[in-house]
Scaffold this motif. Structure first.
Motif, PDB file in Angstrom:
ATOM      1  N   PHE A  35       0.832  -1.192   0.000  1.00 16.33           N
ATOM      2  CA  PHE A  35       0.000   0.000   0.000  1.00 16.33           C
ATOM      3  C   PHE A  35       0.870   1.246   0.000  1.00 16.33           C
ATOM      4  O   PHE A  35       2.044   1.201   0.329  1.00 16.33           O
ATOM      5  N   GLY A  36       0.249   2.341  -0.399  1.00 16.84           N
ATOM      6  CA  GLY A  36       0.919   3.628  -0.378  1.00 16.84           C
ATOM      7  C   GLY A  36       0.107   4.616   0.435  1.00 16.84           C
ATOM      8  O   GLY A  36      -1.108   4.454   0.613  1.00 16.84           O
ATOM      9  N   ALA A  37       0.786   5.635   0.937  1.00 16.80           N
ATOM     10  CA  ALA A  37       0.143   6.666   1.739  1.00 16.80           C
ATOM     11  C   ALA A  37       0.900   7.974   1.556  1.00 16.80           C
ATOM     12  O   ALA A  37       1.981   7.996   0.976  1.00 16.80           O
ATOM     13  N   ARG A 120      -8.015   5.997   9.595  1.00 16.75           N
ATOM     14  CA  ARG A 120      -8.561   5.604   8.293  1.00 16.75           C
ATOM     15  C   ARG A 120      -7.982   4.242   7.948  1.00 16.75           C
ATOM     16  O   ARG A 120      -6.787   4.001   8.114  1.00 16.75           O
ATOM     17  N   GLY A 121      -8.836   3.358   7.470  1.00 20.43           N
ATOM     18  CA  GLY A 121      -8.401   2.042   7.031  1.00 20.43           C
ATOM     19  C   GLY A 121      -8.993   1.717   5.679  1.00 20.43           C
ATOM     20  O   GLY A 121     -10.099   2.162   5.360  1.00 20.43           O
ATOM     21  N   VAL A 122      -8.250   0.957   4.880  1.00 19.48           N
ATOM     22  CA  VAL A 122      -8.759   0.471   3.594  1.00 19.48           C
ATOM     23  C   VAL A 122      -8.438  -1.012   3.475  1.00 19.48           C
ATOM     24  O   VAL A 122      -7.396  -1.483   3.942  1.00 19.48           O
ATOM     25  N   LEU A 123      -9.357  -1.724   2.859  1.00 22.77           N
ATOM     26  CA  LEU A 123      -9.142  -3.132   2.575  1.00 22.77           C
ATOM     27  C   LEU A 123      -8.181  -3.237   1.410  1.00 22.77           C
ATOM     28  O   LEU A 123      -8.327  -2.540   0.405  1.00 22.77           O
ATOM     29  N   ARG A 150      -6.621  14.937   2.401  1.00 26.33           N
ATOM     30  CA  ARG A 150      -5.643  14.504   1.406  1.00 26.33           C
ATOM     31  C   ARG A 150      -5.065  13.129   1.754  1.00 26.33           C
ATOM     32  O   ARG A 150      -4.847  12.291   0.880  1.00 26.33           O
ATOM     33  N   MET A 151      -4.828  12.884   3.040  1.00 29.08           N
ATOM     34  CA  MET A 151      -4.305  11.588   3.469  1.00 29.08           C
ATOM     35  C   MET A 151      -5.314  10.478   3.187  1.00 29.08           C
ATOM     36  O   MET A 151      -4.931   9.369   2.803  1.00 29.08           O
ATOM     37  N   VAL A 152      -6.593  10.774   3.402  1.00 32.53           N
ATOM     38  CA  VAL A 152      -7.651   9.800   3.133  1.00 32.53           C
ATOM     39  C   VAL A 152      -7.609   9.374   1.670  1.00 32.53           C
ATOM     40  O   VAL A 152      -7.684   8.190   1.338  1.00 32.53           O
ATOM     41  N   LYS A 153      -7.491  10.340   0.775  1.00 35.12           N
ATOM     42  CA  LYS A 153      -7.476  10.047  -0.659  1.00 35.12           C
ATOM     43  C   LYS A 153      -6.231   9.269  -1.081  1.00 35.12           C
ATOM     44  O   LYS A 153      -6.272   8.499  -2.035  1.00 35.12           O
ATOM     45  N   PRO A 165     -11.722   1.360  -2.319  1.00 34.03           N
ATOM     46  CA  PRO A 165     -12.457   2.423  -3.000  1.00 34.03           C
ATOM     47  C   PRO A 165     -11.541   3.335  -3.799  1.00 34.03           C
ATOM     48  O   PRO A 165     -10.425   3.605  -3.397  1.00 34.03           O
ATOM     49  N   LYS A 166     -12.020   3.766  -4.932  1.00 37.52           N
ATOM     50  CA  LYS A 166     -11.261   4.715  -5.732  1.00 37.52           C
ATOM     51  C   LYS A 166     -11.522   6.139  -5.264  1.00 37.52           C
ATOM     52  O   LYS A 166     -10.682   6.990  -5.377  1.00 37.52           O
ATOM     53  N   ALA A 167     -12.708   6.417  -4.755  1.00 40.84           N
ATOM     54  CA  ALA A 167     -13.053   7.773  -4.313  1.00 40.84           C
ATOM     55  C   ALA A 167     -13.930   7.690  -3.081  1.00 40.84           C
ATOM     56  O   ALA A 167     -15.142   7.821  -3.141  1.00 40.84           O
ATOM     57  N   ALA A 168     -13.324   7.431  -1.943  1.00 38.89           N
ATOM     58  CA  ALA A 168     -14.062   7.350  -0.688  1.00 38.89           C
ATOM     59  C   ALA A 168     -14.290   8.747  -0.135  1.00 38.89           C
ATOM     60  O   ALA A 168     -13.537   9.664  -0.430  1.00 38.89           O
ATOM     61  N   PRO A 169     -15.323   8.921   0.674  1.00 45.86           N
ATOM     62  CA  PRO A 169     -15.577  10.236   1.278  1.00 45.86           C
ATOM     63  C   PRO A 169     -14.401  10.701   2.117  1.00 45.86           C
ATOM     64  O   PRO A 169     -13.631   9.888   2.635  1.00 45.86           O
ATOM     65  N   GLY A 170     -14.260  11.981   2.267  1.00 47.40           N
ATOM     66  CA  GLY A 170     -13.170  12.583   3.027  1.00 47.40           C
ATOM     67  C   GLY A 170     -13.376  12.477   4.521  1.00 47.40           C
ATOM     68  O   GLY A 170     -14.317  11.861   5.008  1.00 47.40           O
TER      69      GLY A 170
END
Length: 174
Positions: A35-37, A120-123, A150-153, A165-170
């Motif tokens: 993953f990237g951040a 914030r977490g992403v699968l 910005r970090m969320v995106k 998700p490609k475009a999750a809410p902020g």
């Protein structure tokens, strides 16, 4: 190649990789979990984990801390994993005031004393998960809200995949 085409390509790349759109942000890549951040300006690497699951960054003034890490989901699914993290943070004294958990992403936030927590977490593609865990003082809330968005995106699988998700809410505000 026309100038219009070149400019369109530059804009598309900038929007695809928001963590690198400005020189004052740095990227973080985790090869173990893929993953990237994005690391905001004013944060420096404090420690990398020995097992390769992530890193800790601290603000220049020492008042804020950012954890970036991946984890293997052992029991249940992503939603169960996130709910367990919320329980752990509550047991550490955080009053969680916002949480949104979906199949592919989750965010939650809260307060403890004079500090705010935003997670914030992403699968990830292989069923593991990536997180950022940001702690900062309440008196800088207004400065951190745009950083969090910005970090969320920017938190996403390195190669992209259908589960994340490609475009999750902020970020939600406290």
């Amino acid at each position: 190649m026309s100038l219009k085409y070149v400019l369109s390509a530059v804009v598309a790349l900038t929007l695809s990789f928001p963590a690198f759109a400005a020189d004052d942000w740095t990227g973080y890549a985790n090869p173990r979990f893929g993953f990237g951040a994005a690391v905001p300006p004013g944060f420096a690497l404090a420690q990398e984990s020995d097992n390769g699951d992530g890193a800790t960054f601290r603000s220049d003034d020492g008042r804020s801390e950012l954890l970036l890490f991946g984890t293997t989901i052992v029991d249940g699914d992503f939603s169960d994993e996130v709910r367990q993290r919320i329980v752990w943070d509550r047991s550490e004294g955080w009053a969680i005031t916002y949480d949104k958990v979906t199949k592919g992403w989750a965010s939650y936030s809260g307060a403890r004393g004079a500090d705010i927590l935003y997670v914030r977490g992403v699968l990830l593609c292989d069923g593991s998960a990536a997180y950022f865990h940001l702690r900062y003082p309440q008196d800088v809330l207004a400065q951190f809200n745009p950083l969090i968005g910005r970090m969320v995106k920017a938190l996403r699988p390195a190669g992209g995949c259908g589960q994340s998700p490609k475009a999750a809410p902020g970020a939600a505000q406290n």
